[in-house]
Scaffold this active site. Structure first.
Site, PDB file in Angstrom:
ATOM      1  N   LYS A 275       6.392  -1.812   9.554  1.00 25.33           N
ATOM      2  CA  LYS A 275       7.283  -1.199  10.546  1.00 25.33           C
ATOM      3  C   LYS A 275       7.926   0.095  10.023  1.00 25.33           C
ATOM      4  O   LYS A 275       7.960   1.093  10.725  1.00 25.33           O
ATOM      5  CB  LYS A 275       8.423  -2.162  10.929  1.00 25.33           C
TER       6      LYS A 275
ATOM      7  N   ARG B 112      16.430  -8.280  16.255  1.00 22.98           N
ATOM      8  CA  ARG B 112      15.857  -9.398  15.502  1.00 22.98           C
ATOM      9  C   ARG B 112      16.278 -10.743  16.070  1.00 22.98           C
ATOM     10  O   ARG B 112      15.796 -11.777  15.606  1.00 22.98           O
ATOM     11  CB  ARG B 112      16.322  -9.322  14.054  1.00 22.98           C
TER      12      ARG B 112
ATOM     13  N   ARG C 193       6.178  -3.359  -3.407  1.00 23.72           N
ATOM     14  CA  ARG C 193       6.840  -2.232  -2.745  1.00 23.72           C
ATOM     15  C   ARG C 193       7.945  -1.649  -3.610  1.00 23.72           C
ATOM     16  O   ARG C 193       8.649  -2.352  -4.309  1.00 23.72           O
ATOM     17  CB  ARG C 193       7.448  -2.709  -1.423  1.00 23.72           C
TER      18      ARG C 193
ATOM     19  N   ARG D 271      13.585  -3.107  -3.951  1.00 23.21           N
ATOM     20  CA  ARG D 271      14.728  -3.558  -3.165  1.00 23.21           C
ATOM     21  C   ARG D 271      15.232  -4.901  -3.686  1.00 23.21           C
ATOM     22  O   ARG D 271      14.433  -5.735  -4.115  1.00 23.21           O
ATOM     23  CB  ARG D 271      14.306  -3.724  -1.695  1.00 23.21           C
TER      24      ARG D 271
ATOM     25  N   ARG E 100      13.111 -14.611   4.270  1.00 22.93           N
ATOM     26  CA  ARG E 100      12.955 -13.602   5.335  1.00 22.93           C
ATOM     27  C   ARG E 100      11.839 -14.021   6.296  1.00 22.93           C
ATOM     28  O   ARG E 100      11.950 -13.816   7.509  1.00 22.93           O
ATOM     29  CB  ARG E 100      12.678 -12.228   4.717  1.00 22.93           C
TER      30      ARG E 100
HETATM   31  P1  AMP Z   1      14.741  -4.628   6.685  1.00 25.18           P
HETATM   32  O1  AMP Z   1      14.956  -3.358   5.927  1.00 25.18           O
HETATM   33  O2  AMP Z   1      14.451  -4.408   8.124  1.00 25.18           O
HETATM   34  O3  AMP Z   1      13.740  -5.519   6.009  1.00 25.18           O
HETATM   35  O4  AMP Z   1      16.131  -5.399   6.640  1.00 25.18           O
HETATM   36  C1  AMP Z   1      16.676  -5.841   5.412  1.00 25.18           C
HETATM   37  C2  AMP Z   1      17.763  -6.866   5.650  1.00 25.18           C
HETATM   38  O5  AMP Z   1      18.835  -6.287   6.402  1.00 25.18           O
HETATM   39  C3  AMP Z   1      17.344  -8.081   6.480  1.00 25.18           C
HETATM   40  O6  AMP Z   1      16.718  -9.086   5.700  1.00 25.18           O
HETATM   41  C4  AMP Z   1      18.691  -8.522   7.032  1.00 25.18           C
HETATM   42  O7  AMP Z   1      19.468  -9.188   6.057  1.00 25.18           O
HETATM   43  C5  AMP Z   1      19.367  -7.200   7.331  1.00 25.18           C
HETATM   44  N1  AMP Z   1      19.039  -6.723   8.705  1.00 25.18           N
HETATM   45  C6  AMP Z   1      18.305  -5.634   9.048  1.00 25.18           C
HETATM   46  N2  AMP Z   1      18.214  -5.525  10.381  1.00 25.18           N
HETATM   47  C7  AMP Z   1      18.901  -6.564  10.902  1.00 25.18           C
HETATM   48  C8  AMP Z   1      19.158  -7.014  12.225  1.00 25.18           C
HETATM   49  N3  AMP Z   1      18.662  -6.367  13.289  1.00 25.18           N
HETATM   50  N4  AMP Z   1      19.914  -8.142  12.387  1.00 25.18           N
HETATM   51  C9  AMP Z   1      20.413  -8.797  11.327  1.00 25.18           C
HETATM   52  N5  AMP Z   1      20.192  -8.442  10.050  1.00 25.18           N
HETATM   53  C10 AMP Z   1      19.445  -7.334   9.831  1.00 25.18           C
END
Ligand code: AMP
Length: 210
Positions: free
Chosen positions: A14, A89, A124, A157, A168
């Site tokens: 994404k 989400r 990554r 990360r 996740r």
């Molecule tokens: P990502 O970079 O999209 O993988 O997001 C990393 C982390 O941020 C996720 O595992 C969540 O803990 C938090 N996060 C990101 N987007 C959301 C969302 N829309 N709702 C809730 N938590 C989020």
């Protein structure tokens, strides 16, 4: 104004696809993960609330994320469209987003096997300043540990470790798969094969946007 929403498991691509779209269509990429990570780094009140959820691979509470997105979408730089990466989400987030008007909406579900996604996540690397995405094996930065784009620090990360990744995926299946169904029922969802090199996936994806 067009709203494009990218769906897919962690590691499905994404963020990378969002970067390509931002570059070619001049749609700002709105990544809640990036917004949250920068809040954590800046030690803001929101960052403090979000940190432990993120590190364990759980979801940050809806109220916090919904308000962040509301503020981001109220800015005037959205032009002819924008692309959402990692939001919505949960169904509550999807309903909140639906209350924000747009002229057209498309959701794209990037499908990839869990094995390939996990392999990508565990190799990554991410710039902790601008969020640029690298891969230790297939796309390392030109200078070790230094971002090609902004010279920021490139590292793993905090949540790209086996335990958080497992959580996740669990959260994705329980909370986000129903959101994908929601967009399918709205008849705005397309699916693409997200396996293999990013450039090839993007060729297919591009065709769905114009
Ligand atoms: P990502 O970079 O999209 O993988 O997001 C990393 C982390 O941020 C996720 O595992 C969540 O803990 C938090 N996060 C990101 N987007 C959301 C969302 N829309 N709702 C809730 N938590 C989020």
């Amino acid at each position: 104004m067009m709203r494009l929403i990218l769906f897919g498991a962690p590691g499905s691509g994404k963020g990378t696809m969002g970067d390509f779209i931002q570059r070619d269509f001049l749609f700002p990429k709105i990544s809640t993960g990036d917004i949250l990570r920068s809040a954590v780094q800046q030690d803001s009140a929101e960052g403090g609330q979000a940190r432990s959820f993120m590190e364990s691979g759980g979801l940050v509470p809806d109220e916090l994320v919904i308000e962040m997105v509301r503020q981001r979408l109220s800015r005037s730089d959205l032009g002819t469209g924008y692309v959402m990466d990692g939001y919505p989400r949960t169904l509550t987030q999807a309903e909140a987003l639906s209350r924000i008007a747009c002229e057209s909406e498309k959701a794209i579900f990037i499908e990839v096997s869990e094995a390939e996604a996990v392999e990508r996540l565990l190799s990554r690397l991410t710039c902790n300043n601008c969020g640029a995405i690298y891969n230790r094996l297939t796309k390392p930065p030109k200078r070790d540990g230094v971002c090609d784009v902004c010279r920021g620090r490139v590292e793993r990360r905090a949540d790209d470790n086996e335990e958080a990744v497992r959580q996740r995926f669990r959260v994705y299946a329980e909370r986000t798969m129903p959101v994908i169904d929601y967009y399918d029922r709205k008849r705005v969802l397309a699916r693409i094969d997200g396996g293999g090199p990013a450039a090839r996936v993007y060729e297919t994806l591009k065709g769905l946007i114009a």
